[in-house]
Design a protein around this motif. Structure first.
Motif, short mmCIF file in Angstrom:
data_model
loop_
_atom_site.label_atom_id
_atom_site.label_comp_id
_atom_site.label_asym_id
_atom_site.label_seq_id
_atom_site.Cartn_x
_atom_site.Cartn_y
_atom_site.Cartn_z
N LEU A 341 0.83 -1.21 0.00
CA LEU A 341 0.00 0.00 0.00
C LEU A 341 0.86 1.26 0.00
N ALA A 342 1.98 1.23 0.71
CA ALA A 342 2.87 2.39 0.74
C ALA A 342 3.47 2.65 -0.64
N ARG A 343 3.89 1.61 -1.33
CA ARG A 343 4.44 1.79 -2.68
C ARG A 343 3.37 2.30 -3.64
N ASP A 344 2.16 1.74 -3.53
CA ASP A 344 1.08 2.19 -4.40
C ASP A 344 0.72 3.65 -4.12
N TYR A 345 0.69 4.03 -2.86
CA TYR A 345 0.35 5.40 -2.49
C TYR A 345 1.38 6.38 -3.05
N ALA A 354 8.98 7.55 -7.14
CA ALA A 354 8.70 7.59 -5.70
C ALA A 354 8.41 6.19 -5.17
N ALA A 355 7.71 5.38 -5.96
CA ALA A 355 7.45 4.00 -5.54
C ALA A 355 8.76 3.23 -5.39
N ARG A 356 9.71 3.46 -6.29
CA ARG A 356 11.02 2.80 -6.15
C ARG A 356 11.75 3.28 -4.91
N VAL A 357 11.62 4.57 -4.60
CA VAL A 357 12.26 5.10 -3.39
C VAL A 357 11.68 4.43 -2.14
N VAL A 358 10.36 4.26 -2.11
CA VAL A 358 9.73 3.60 -0.97
C VAL A 358 10.19 2.14 -0.88
N ALA A 359 10.30 1.46 -2.02
CA ALA A 359 10.78 0.08 -2.00
C ALA A 359 12.21 0.01 -1.47
N ALA A 402 9.29 8.41 1.74
CA ALA A 402 8.83 7.11 2.24
C ALA A 402 7.99 7.22 3.50
N GLN A 403 8.33 8.11 4.41
CA GLN A 403 7.63 8.13 5.69
C GLN A 403 6.16 8.51 5.56
N HIS A 408 0.62 6.47 5.91
CA HIS A 408 -0.69 6.24 5.31
C HIS A 408 -1.02 4.75 5.27
N ALA A 409 -0.05 3.92 4.91
CA ALA A 409 -0.29 2.48 4.86
C ALA A 409 -0.58 1.93 6.26
N ALA A 410 0.09 2.45 7.28
CA ALA A 410 -0.18 1.99 8.64
C ALA A 410 -1.60 2.34 9.07
#
Length: 499
Positions: A341-345, A354-359, A402-403, A408-410
């Motif tokens: 969910l965090a990567r999708d967000y 940004a999704a790659r940064v979160v990963a 990422a934070q 949001h995912a939490a």
């Protein structure tokens, strides 16, 4: 107490004469070693390609290639899914597949052919030589050749090899590459046989070979070699342990990989030997041994993956208490659904980058949790502090993207909590009454008294200095836009192993 820099400033060891570090020899350079390894694998691939094509013919080779490639994406995706908690470098996966498809397959073809011919010459019985070669020689040669890839990564990529899941993934990908090349050979040979006999459709040897090797048992070779990977993974998990039973652990660490290899050879020999009893023997061994072993190993790997997630949830709160992570991040990083969910967000709001940064942030945080656990158990090496600081620095560089996504995912994955409104005034955890107006921001008041003068009010305790976590001090990082200074890192190794 000495303050260690976040990164080494000069190579360790005595400085050479003149004060300049010694330059490595040309064969010690990383590019030279990687180039030599790539050349060796490419040469093996060309040789194995020529051998298979000569045995199957061009048309048979193309048919075998088209059919053998079908299970490869599914098996590779399955092993990659198992490695999503702490994903290893793609270079390790590529090397493992290339070694299995090229080097291990070449070793197996040459060694099996030589051994079978030698047995046939010594016994003057070609049929028994083929049976003995399939049930005894082939399992030993093939499993040893595939285990070599696991051993190389275990020795030279030790940081990427930390437990059972890593061993399973590397061994499974190696065996997938080996099965790919072997299926080309078997399917191409079967197609050539059908061309000579004129068989078509259900009666064809090609269809029977395809059903047995691609549909019924595409996991056969990965299942065998995974036993070797589990042995290496258990040895990696025991590495560095000390204590009253340190000698016993060291002995187990040396015995587990050979034990896993012997189990892989035994399972392989059982499967190959079942063909000597006809179709009944094949289906009996398949139902009585292969499927239960697959189910057991699948459960073991999934259990190990859940254990890794639990390690993340247990080890990261120390960094959250020290200010490096937000309070919700340990929960989000310990849930695969929250990670997705965090990567999708981040991808929806800021783009694919940004999704790659979160990963990357998730991968670094997981590595930090595993490093902290090894340090707490006394398994960390002398470079623990340097590695911890490097991981914290990587997290710091990606925190702004990422934070928010992880928070949001939490919130999206947190379990619902039912709150019942009591009939009397209740003061929340932040010191504000839920029935009376909140105080103005910045208004100060003494402990034990709220703005209206009522007693029993307790203001929240917000730490403004170092926070003690797991017996050592991890100072707060600066909340400015710049990277933290040297003082923001831990000042010493809290997990220094006692002699």
């Amino acid at each position: 107490m000495a303050i260690c820099p976040p990164y080494p400033t000069q190579p360790s060891g005595p400085a050479p004469y003149g004060g300049r570090p010694a330059r490595p020899h040309w064969w010690q350079r990383r590019r030279v070693r990687y180039g030599a390894l790539a050349a060796l694998l490419a040469l093996s691939g060309l040789v194995i390609l020529a051998l298979v094509r000569r045995q199957t013919g061009t048309e048979g080779f193309l048919v075998g290639l088209g059919l053998a490639v079908l299970p490869v994406p599914l098996l590779t995706a399955a092993f990659r899914w198992l490695d999503r908690v702490d994903p290893g470098p793609w270079r390790n996966m590529l090397f493992a597949f290339a070694w299995g498809a090229c080097a291990a397959a070449l070793i197996a073809i040459v060694a099996n052919s030589f051994a079978t011919r030698w047995i046939a010459t010594a016994t003057a019985d070609p049929s028994s030589a083929d049976t003995l070669g399939a049930t005894v020689i082939a399992p030993v040669v093939e499993e040893s050749a595939k285990a070599a890839a696991v051993l190389l990564i275990f020795l030279f990529r030790r940081r990427d090899f930390t437990g059972i899941v890593d061993g399973v993934v590397i061994a499974g990908v190696t065996a997938t590459g080996f099965a790919f090349t072997e299926n080309i050979l078997y399917l191409g040979t079967a197609f050539g046989t059908d061309q000579l006999t004129g068989d078509r459709g259900i009666a064809s040897v090609t269809l029977a070979t395809f059903v047995v090797r691609v549909i019924m048992s595409p996991f056969a070779h990965p299942l065998f070699t995974v036993l070797t990977g589990i042995g290496f993974g258990m040895a990696a998990a025991l590495t560095g342990e000390r204590g009253p039973s340190g000698e016993q652990r060291r002995l187990r660490r040396y015995l587990l990989p050979p034990a896993g290899l012997l189990l892989a050879m035994g399972m392989h020999a059982l499967w190959n030997g079942s063909s000597t009893f006809g179709r009944v023997g094949v289906f009996a061994v398949y139902a009585a041994f292969m499927l239960p072993a697959l189910a057991l190993l699948t459960w073991l790997v999934i259990w190990s993956r859940q254990r890794e997630l639990r390690t993340v949830r247990e080890e990261l709160p120390g960094y959250a208490a020290a200010g490096w992570l937000t309070p919700a991040e340990p929960f989000a990083l310990g849930s695969m659904r929250a990670r997705r969910l965090a990567r999708d967000y981040a991808g929806r709001h800021l783009g694919k980058s940004a999704a790659r940064v979160v990963a990357e942030y998730e991968a670094y945080a997981t590595s930090l949790a595993f490093l902290r656990r090894r340090g707490r158990l006394g398994r960390a090496g002398a470079d623990f502090t340097v590695r911890e600081r490097a991981l914290l620095h990587e997290l710091w560089l990606r925190r702004e993207v990422a934070q928010p996504a992880l928070d949001h995912a939490a919130r999206m994955t947190a379990p619902p909590v039912r709150v019942v409104q009591p009939p009397w005034p209740v003061y929340g955890v932040y010191g504000h009454s839920q029935r009376y107006p909140q105080r103005a921001p910045g208004a100060g008041h003494a402990r034990g008294q709220d703005p209206q003068g009522r007693q029993g009010f307790h203001r929240p305790v917000v730490p403004h200095g170092p926070v003690e976590s797991y017996g050592h001090v991890v100072p707060y990082p600066s909340r400015g836009p710049q990277a933290p200074s040297r003082d923001a890192y831990p000042t010493y190794d809290p997990y220094r192993t006692q002699p």
